[in-house]
Write an enzyme that holds these catalytic residues in place. Structure first.
Site, PDB file in Angstrom:
ATOM      1  N   SER A 184       0.798  -1.227   0.000  1.00 12.24           N
ATOM      2  CA  SER A 184       0.000   0.000   0.000  1.00 12.24           C
ATOM      3  C   SER A 184       0.831   1.277   0.000  1.00 12.24           C
ATOM      4  CB  SER A 184      -0.950   0.007   1.195  1.00 12.24           C
ATOM      5  OG  SER A 184      -0.220  -0.125   2.389  1.00 12.24           O
ATOM      6  N   HIS A 212      -5.308  -4.104  -2.167  1.00 11.41           N
ATOM      7  CA  HIS A 212      -5.043  -3.032  -3.137  1.00 11.41           C
ATOM      8  C   HIS A 212      -4.918  -3.575  -4.560  1.00 11.41           C
ATOM      9  CE1 HIS A 212      -4.571   0.662  -0.833  1.00 11.41           C
ATOM     10  NE2 HIS A 212      -3.974  -0.048   0.114  1.00 11.41           N
ATOM     11  N   LYS A 243     -12.340  -1.150  -1.298  1.00  9.69           N
ATOM     12  CA  LYS A 243     -11.416  -0.367  -2.148  1.00  9.69           C
ATOM     13  C   LYS A 243     -11.964  -0.342  -3.579  1.00  9.69           C
ATOM     14  CE  LYS A 243      -7.584  -0.350   0.982  1.00  9.69           C
ATOM     15  NZ  LYS A 243      -6.821  -1.265   1.806  1.00  9.69           N
TER      16      LYS A 243
HETATM   17  C1  LIG Z   1      -6.889  -1.551   3.249  1.00  8.57           C
HETATM   18  C2  LIG Z   1      -6.251  -2.827   3.578  1.00  8.57           C
HETATM   19  C3  LIG Z   1      -6.810  -3.671   4.520  1.00  8.57           C
HETATM   20  C4  LIG Z   1      -8.021  -3.294   5.321  1.00  8.57           C
HETATM   21  O1  LIG Z   1      -9.168  -3.295   4.549  1.00  8.57           O
HETATM   22  P1  LIG Z   1     -10.580  -2.974   5.236  1.00  8.57           P
HETATM   23  O2  LIG Z   1     -11.567  -3.772   4.478  1.00  8.57           O
HETATM   24  O3  LIG Z   1     -10.779  -1.503   5.121  1.00  8.57           O
HETATM   25  O4  LIG Z   1     -10.457  -3.406   6.661  1.00  8.57           O
HETATM   26  C5  LIG Z   1      -6.195  -4.901   4.750  1.00  8.57           C
HETATM   27  N1  LIG Z   1      -5.088  -5.251   4.075  1.00  8.57           N
HETATM   28  C6  LIG Z   1      -4.502  -4.443   3.171  1.00  8.57           C
HETATM   29  C7  LIG Z   1      -3.284  -4.881   2.454  1.00  8.57           C
HETATM   30  C8  LIG Z   1      -5.064  -3.207   2.913  1.00  8.57           C
HETATM   31  O5  LIG Z   1      -4.481  -2.399   2.016  1.00  8.57           O
END
Ligand SMILES: *Cc1c(COP(=O)(O)O)cnc(C)c1O
Length: 398
Positions: A184, A212, A243
């Protein structure tokens, strides 16, 4: 009510403000697309959302949500194993499994929950988790939640020599190698072919958190495995519906039926926390259906990423290289990154400066996230503002 304790909190907050690292929340007043309406600011070009495909305000998803609200009501008011499981959960989970080319899938209210659920549910005494040093915080917490009898080993970021060492150290128990698909903060993609090869050599399992990556990489947006042509070869894929897949919320674990079934039986967020609201399940399902019928969104997104990169490069701003929709520009110290982001926002371009402790000290950055919702005019404007603001902060402009 301990007075000393609250004084301690106040002092900590004051120190953050003095260091220029205090996070100021911005309030949005409408849906997101290429732009966002921010309370008290102008309508700003949005470069910091995870809405990679621009699905967050797609009529097809919004309508699916409204229909689900009407059909199922506001919420489940139960965990899954009591009375919180709906037909829409099964529909969504079957869809996720078919997209991920796994036997089964199980949803959670977030990917955070999915990661902190599945890792401790699978690993027991004598086993080892082997995690990339730049993995997401929820993976770190998931590893911690396995307790003291599970070995926790951390390998250097995407470094296969380091992974091999840790696999050797892991011993004879079950071994679970865990990596983000797309990292990320760096925007780079895990070297999945090499990881799978090493895992095979050591009879280890591989788990990829594609939060991501889903929707954002791979020819049709199916994520890291598709990007490398390795679909169906990863033991466990976790990901988010929050996302690229509409951004509403929800997470999942995809893998063998025995994996998801153990999660149903044993994983604590599943047993002790409400199920994914049916409305979010419906939105997630609509997002996957929309992506399936519009795979061209992914190519369109990557054309926009390349266009922004070429504009930044032409201005002498050199982002980290990478194939994802995350474009990070390193600026060094945390306060500088926050100041640059504030100056950009004052000119109607919304990105975030990330510093310590989110990224290592001295590597603070402006992280740009490209969305297919951006128009080329949005990108032109964003590149112009970035060029001028970066120059004003002494970052070379050719
Ligand atoms: C954003 C993210 C999460 C968390 O996602 P949510 O559904 O908002 O809890 C977990 N792992 C990674 C790699 C992320 O980028």
């Amino acid at each position: 009510m301990s007075k000393a304790f609250y004084t301690h909190l106040e002092n900590t907050l004051k120190q953050l403000k003095e260091a220029g690292t205090y996070k100021q929340l911005q309030y949005l007043t409408g849906p997101i697309s290429g732009k966002a309406a921010i309370e008290g600011k102008s309508n700003s070009v949005l470069l910091c959302s995870n809405n990679y495909l621009g699905l967050a305000n797609k009529p097809e998803l919004v309508e699916a949500g409204i229909a689900a609200l009407k059909k199922y009501g506001a919420g489940a008011a139960s965990v899954r194993f009591i009375c919180g499981t709906y037909d829409i959960h099964r529909d969504l989970e079957q869809k996720i499994a078919s997209v991920m080319k796994t036997e089964a899938a199980l949803t959670y209210t977030s990917a955070w929950n999915a990661n902190t659920a599945v890792i401790p549910a699978l690993m027991g005494p004598g086993d080892a988790v082997i995690s990339d040093e730049l993995n997401h915080a929820s993976i770190i917490d998931g590893c911690r939640a396995t307790g003291k009898d599970v070995k926790k080993l951390v390998y250097k970021h995407s470094d296969m020599a380091s992974l091999r060492e840790k696999l050797q150290e892991a011993g004879n128990g079950n071994k679970l190698v865990i990596t983000d698909g797309v990292f990320s903060m760096e925007g780079d993609i895990a070297p999945l072919p090499e990881i799978l090869k090493l895992a095979k050599e050591f009879d280890a399992l591989v788990m990829v958190d594609d939060s991501h990556a889903t929707g954002a990489i791979g020819k049709t947006g199916k994520g890291t495995a598709e990007y490398y042509g390795l679909e169906g070869q990863v033991d466990i894929i976790t990901g988010t519906l929050g996302k690229a897949l509409g951004g509403a919320g929800g997470g999942f674990v995809a893998g063998r039926k025995s994996v998801t079934d153990i999660c149903v039986q044993r994983s604590r967020p599943h047993l002790f926390s409400n199920s994914l609201p049916p409305v979010l399940a419906a939105i997630g399902l609509a997002a996957l259906n929309y992506l399936e019928s519009h795979p061209e969104m992914v190519a369109s997104l990557h054309k926009k990423v390349a266009y922004l990169r070429s504009k930044l490069n032409a201005a002498g701003i050199k982002p980290l290289e990478g194939d994802s929709a995350i474009v990070p520009v390193i600026v060094g110290d945390t306060a500088t990154s926050i100041k640059i982001a504030a100056d950009m926002l004052n000119r109607g371009v919304y990105a975030i400066g990330f510093g310590f402790p989110v990224v290592p000290e001295g590597t603070a950055r402006i992280r740009i996230q490209v969305s297919d919702a951006l128009t080329y005019e949005d990108i032109d404007y964003a590149a112009k503002v970035m060029t001028e603001v970066f120059a004003a902060h002494g970052f070379a402009q050719k």
